[in-house]
Scaffold this active site. Structure first.
Site, PDB file in Angstrom:
ATOM      1  N   HIS A 235     -23.398 -26.020 -27.343  1.00  0.00           N
ATOM      2  CA  HIS A 235     -24.578 -25.599 -26.579  1.00  0.00           C
ATOM      3  C   HIS A 235     -24.429 -26.112 -25.150  1.00  0.00           C
ATOM      4  O   HIS A 235     -23.648 -27.011 -24.880  1.00  0.00           O
ATOM      5  CB  HIS A 235     -25.853 -26.178 -27.203  1.00  0.00           C
ATOM      6  CG  HIS A 235     -26.301 -25.436 -28.420  1.00  0.00           C
ATOM      7  ND1 HIS A 235     -27.447 -24.689 -28.456  1.00  0.00           N
ATOM      8  CD2 HIS A 235     -25.737 -25.317 -29.649  1.00  0.00           C
ATOM      9  CE1 HIS A 235     -27.581 -24.139 -29.652  1.00  0.00           C
ATOM     10  NE2 HIS A 235     -26.550 -24.510 -30.388  1.00  0.00           N
ATOM     11  N   GLY A 236     -25.216 -25.549 -24.237  1.00  0.00           N
ATOM     12  CA  GLY A 236     -25.179 -26.031 -22.856  1.00  0.00           C
ATOM     13  C   GLY A 236     -23.861 -25.727 -22.185  1.00  0.00           C
ATOM     14  O   GLY A 236     -23.282 -26.572 -21.501  1.00  0.00           O
ATOM     15  N   GLY A 237     -23.359 -24.488 -22.374  1.00  0.00           N
ATOM     16  CA  GLY A 237     -22.040 -24.116 -21.850  1.00  0.00           C
ATOM     17  C   GLY A 237     -21.972 -23.999 -20.339  1.00  0.00           C
ATOM     18  O   GLY A 237     -20.890 -23.992 -19.762  1.00  0.00           O
TER      19      GLY A 237
ATOM     20  N   HIS B 161     -28.596 -28.844 -21.958  1.00  0.00           N
ATOM     21  CA  HIS B 161     -29.025 -27.536 -21.458  1.00  0.00           C
ATOM     22  C   HIS B 161     -29.287 -27.634 -19.955  1.00  0.00           C
ATOM     23  O   HIS B 161     -29.613 -28.694 -19.441  1.00  0.00           O
ATOM     24  CB  HIS B 161     -30.322 -27.097 -22.153  1.00  0.00           C
ATOM     25  CG  HIS B 161     -30.146 -26.772 -23.601  1.00  0.00           C
ATOM     26  ND1 HIS B 161     -30.868 -27.383 -24.599  1.00  0.00           N
ATOM     27  CD2 HIS B 161     -29.328 -25.894 -24.229  1.00  0.00           C
ATOM     28  CE1 HIS B 161     -30.505 -26.889 -25.770  1.00  0.00           C
ATOM     29  NE2 HIS B 161     -29.576 -25.990 -25.562  1.00  0.00           N
TER      30      HIS B 161
ATOM     31  N   ASP C 286     -33.126 -25.228 -35.910  1.00  0.00           N
ATOM     32  CA  ASP C 286     -32.857 -26.509 -35.273  1.00  0.00           C
ATOM     33  C   ASP C 286     -33.779 -27.578 -35.859  1.00  0.00           C
ATOM     34  O   ASP C 286     -34.921 -27.724 -35.442  1.00  0.00           O
ATOM     35  CB  ASP C 286     -33.075 -26.378 -33.755  1.00  0.00           C
ATOM     36  CG  ASP C 286     -32.798 -27.681 -33.012  1.00  0.00           C
ATOM     37  OD1 ASP C 286     -32.487 -28.686 -33.683  1.00  0.00           O
ATOM     38  OD2 ASP C 286     -32.893 -27.683 -31.767  1.00  0.00           O
TER      39      ASP C 286
ATOM     40  N   THR D 156     -28.042 -20.518 -18.643  1.00  0.00           N
ATOM     41  CA  THR D 156     -28.362 -20.872 -17.254  1.00  0.00           C
ATOM     42  C   THR D 156     -27.433 -20.178 -16.256  1.00  0.00           C
ATOM     43  O   THR D 156     -27.868 -19.698 -15.211  1.00  0.00           O
ATOM     44  CB  THR D 156     -28.282 -22.405 -17.066  1.00  0.00           C
ATOM     45  OG1 THR D 156     -29.126 -23.016 -18.043  1.00  0.00           O
ATOM     46  CG2 THR D 156     -28.712 -22.819 -15.678  1.00  0.00           C
TER      47      THR D 156
ATOM     48  N   SER E 112     -34.117 -17.276 -27.349  1.00  0.00           N
ATOM     49  CA  SER E 112     -34.915 -18.476 -27.598  1.00  0.00           C
ATOM     50  C   SER E 112     -36.322 -18.041 -28.005  1.00  0.00           C
ATOM     51  O   SER E 112     -36.717 -16.892 -27.766  1.00  0.00           O
ATOM     52  CB  SER E 112     -34.983 -19.335 -26.335  1.00  0.00           C
ATOM     53  OG  SER E 112     -35.764 -18.675 -25.343  1.00  0.00           O
TER      54      SER E 112
ATOM     55  N   ASP F  95     -32.104 -18.570 -31.183  1.00  0.00           N
ATOM     56  CA  ASP F  95     -31.570 -19.804 -30.609  1.00  0.00           C
ATOM     57  C   ASP F  95     -32.602 -20.925 -30.729  1.00  0.00           C
ATOM     58  O   ASP F  95     -33.754 -20.746 -30.322  1.00  0.00           O
ATOM     59  CB  ASP F  95     -31.232 -19.540 -29.134  1.00  0.00           C
ATOM     60  CG  ASP F  95     -30.394 -20.631 -28.499  1.00  0.00           C
ATOM     61  OD1 ASP F  95     -29.740 -21.383 -29.245  1.00  0.00           O
ATOM     62  OD2 ASP F  95     -30.386 -20.722 -27.260  1.00  0.00           O
TER      63      ASP F  95
END
Length: 288
Positions: free
Chosen positions: A208-210, A178, A106, A233, A50, A85
């Site tokens: 995203h946000g797996g 996320h 993005d 995370t 990121s 990212d």
């Protein structure tokens, strides 16, 4: 083996009905743990960075140099992509100049016309250097580097408009967020995902946000065209838990347990465990 674009590994994943994990890196321990696990399991891997993490590691050039050197010194033979990212317009250009092999621009917070215009420009710049491009339609919920999204569901027609710009894979919001998922989360919108895949065809889709999405939902998403799943995370939580346990057991007070190499070792091992579980879930083991 040097860094590669993520295009080929994700095209193969889409055709083979599995997904490649993007694991975000935050420092040397993260990078080393992820690379060693990918090599051990013979899985292709995407290292996500990121803009905030890049800044923390003192910039894109430092990150690129570290990852290239580590791939070389660890003798990594599996395909590795270094991917920006949620890149901003300026961030995308800076990461490209620093040698990243894959870029996410993005533009989801812009209107669709501006998203199209800027994405088109980033695609031209990246493809000239053989670098893959991910774009986004419908913002992902939660917060990432100050960009807050509510977990919007992308419009399939807008997805097709962005996909037609020559991007290599597409992040489309389907209710994912996320960070940790709240108790009242409604789950992924599979009807939307199906409609998006019908519009975008063979293009690999990105989830995203797996972290925190139930395993059966992840597997279903992969059957509906998701070929890249982002995890950040969860590795942080595994790391935190192992480090807390080490300190609570007083191991940092025994002998030279305070040595950072010893202090961070349990956390690094926990990241490897997390990555292994995810690669097995995504089906990328042995696909390198």
């Amino acid at each position: 083996m040097g860094l590669v674009s993520a295009k080929e590994m994700l095209d193969k994943a889409k055709a083979g009905h599995y997904a490649v994990g993007q694991f975000n890196i935050n420092n040397l321990e993260w990078t080393k743990s992820i690379l060693l696990t990918a090599e051990e399991l013979k899985s292709p891997v995407i290292l996500g960075v990121s803009e905030g993490a890049a800044k923390y590691m003192t910039g894109y050039t430092t990150v690129s140099a570290m990852v290239n050197a580590m791939v070389d010194s660890l003798g990594i033979t599996v395909p590795v992509a270094l991917h920006l990212d949620h890149g901003s317009y300026e961030g995308a250009k800076a990461a490209l100049a620093a040698g990243f092999s894959s870029i996410m621009f993005d533009g989801s917070h812009y209107g669709i016309e501006e998203n199209i215009e800027k994405t088109k420009e980033i695609v031209a710049l990246c493809h000239e250097k053989g670098v893959s491009v991910e774009a986004e339609v419908g913002s992902i919920g939660g917060e990432e580097d100050g960009v807050i999204g509510k977990g919007e569901v992308a419009d399939p027609k807008e997805c097709k408009m962005i996909a037609d710009l020559g991007i290599d894979f597409l992040a489309a919001g389907i209710g994912n967020i996320h960070g940790k998922y709240p108790d009242n989360w409604e789950g992924l919108d599979f009807d939307a995902l199906d409609a998006i895949q019908q519009e975008t065809g063979t293009m690999p889709l990105v989830l995203h946000g797996g972290t925190g999405i139930p395993e059966d939902m992840v597997k279903k998403a992969i059957t509906l065209g998701v070929s890249k799943v982002n995890v950040n995370t969860e590795c942080q939580l595994y790391f935190q838990e192992a480090t807390r346990k080490y300190i609570e057991e007083g191991k940092d007070l025994q002998g030279k347990g305070y040595d950072p190499r010893k202090l961070l070792a349990p956390g690094a091992a926990a990241i490897q465990q997390c990555v292994k579980e995810k690669m097995e879930l995504f089906g990328s083991v042995g696909k390198a």
